[in-house]
Design a protein around this motif. Structure first.
Motif, PDB file in Angstrom:
ATOM      1  N   ARG A 172       0.852  -1.190   0.000  1.00 25.20           N
ATOM      2  CA  ARG A 172       0.000   0.000   0.000  1.00 25.20           C
ATOM      3  C   ARG A 172       0.889   1.241   0.000  1.00 25.20           C
ATOM      4  NH1 ARG A 172      -5.331  -1.630  -0.390  1.00 25.20           N
ATOM      5  NH2 ARG A 172      -5.860   0.430   0.440  1.00 25.20           N
ATOM      6  N   GLY A 211      -9.211  -5.563   0.082  1.00 23.48           N
ATOM      7  CA  GLY A 211      -7.960  -4.852   0.326  1.00 23.48           C
ATOM      8  C   GLY A 211      -7.179  -5.449   1.475  1.00 23.48           C
ATOM      9  N   VAL A 263      -6.926   0.672   4.905  1.00 21.58           N
ATOM     10  CA  VAL A 263      -7.712  -0.390   4.270  1.00 21.58           C
ATOM     11  C   VAL A 263      -9.073  -0.449   4.956  1.00 21.58           C
ATOM     12  CG1 VAL A 263      -7.872  -2.871   3.832  1.00 21.58           C
ATOM     13  CG2 VAL A 263      -5.654  -1.722   3.677  1.00 21.58           C
TER      14      VAL A 263
END
Length: 300
Positions: free
Chosen positions: A221, A233, A228
């Protein structure tokens, strides 16, 4: 010191300075060292309080659990840049543990291990930015506020974009969460070593300061996508760190997902010998910084 020590368990507290009984931002996740272990989000009925978090830590101190525990907070204020935490104040402490004691003392009247008593104290409040048009006369001239050595290093190497603990304004402010964390560290009374202020023991639990954004970057990320808030994700980030998905979550709030990802990141890092060694022995960490400011685990 055994700098290559691994642990049987890894944990992360996403911390909060919210002055309520059960802060929404307080979350805890753990993961066992075994390759097939899933991260586990621990959530008591009604959510965590800081007092319950302290009790959880003390229980693992009593049990001698072989666990590395990351806490997402700053354990101290800047010191080395000005030769003291609070230059010009005769009660400015000489080291980290004295700072924790002072913070807990001045916040004695605050419920829920909150920190209002410190930031409103006649002398201490002078070092903080409290709001628009309300900046203490000893806050400093830099717009960002004073930073610890590790925070300067994070910024210069682009490992993180840390904020000053003396800033109490805006979404990025971390001062109150750090102050409440200092109260908890003081009340542990040395029952769990806190690295790097204490040597790394051969066994038992150890606490380190972590930044969840560093774990998020290791999970693929970017800084702008570090939070998230959905199952896909989270599962993708955990897979990047070699961890299976957790049990289904009621909600994917970023405090819970931060805790889950960071616990998995600690275990993931422990599997890489060169990376793990660099985490315990950052070149920029000298004895003066070690005693007064500490260091963020994972900042090389």
């Amino acid at each position: 010191m055994n700098a290559m020590r691994r642990f049987q368990h890894y944990a992360c507290f996403d911390w909060s300075g919210q002055a309520v009984a059960r802060p929404r931002g307080l979350a805890l996740a753990t993961i066992a060292a075994e390759a097939d272990a899933r991260p586990v989000l621990l959530r008591p009925q009604g959510g965590w309080s800081r007092g319950a978090a302290l009790d959880w830590l003390l229980a693992h101190a009593d049990a001698g659990t072989d666990m590395l525990i990351g806490m997402d907070l700053s354990p101290t204020f800047p010191f080395v840049d000005a030769g003291g935490y609070f230059p010009g104040w005769d009660e400015s402490p000489p080291d980290a543990r004295s700072l924790w004691a002072l913070v807990d003392q001045l916040c004695d009247g605050d419920d829920h291990l909150a920190a209002g008593g410190f930031v409103t104290h006649e002398q201490a409040r002078r070092y903080f930015r409290h709001g628009k048009g309300d900046t203490g006369d000893r806050f400093g001239t830099a717009g960002t506020g004073r930073l610890r050595a590790v925070e300067h290093h994070q910024r210069s190497t682009r490992q993180a974009n840390s904020a000053s603990c003396f800033n109490l304004v805006g979404a990025a402010q971390v001062g109150k969460s750090s102050l409440t964390g200092m109260r908890v560290l003081h009340r542990l009374a040395g029952r769990i070593p806190v690295w790097p202020f204490d040597p790394l023991p051969e066994r038992g639990p150890v606490i380190v300061e972590i930044y969840t954004s560093i774990a998020a970057r290791a999970a693929g990320r970017g800084l702008s996508r570090s939070k998230v808030r959905d199952a896909d994700g989270l599962h993708q980030a955990l897979a990047q760190l070699g961890a299976a998905p957790p049990a289904p979550l009621i909600a994917h709030d970023d405090h819970s997902t931060d805790a889950l990802m960071t616990a998995a990141w600690l275990r993931h890092a422990a599997r890489d010998e060169s990376l793990w060694r660099s985490f315990w022995h950052p070149p920029a960490l000298d004895d003066a910084i070690r005693i007064t400011e500490g260091w963020t685990f994972g900042v090389k």
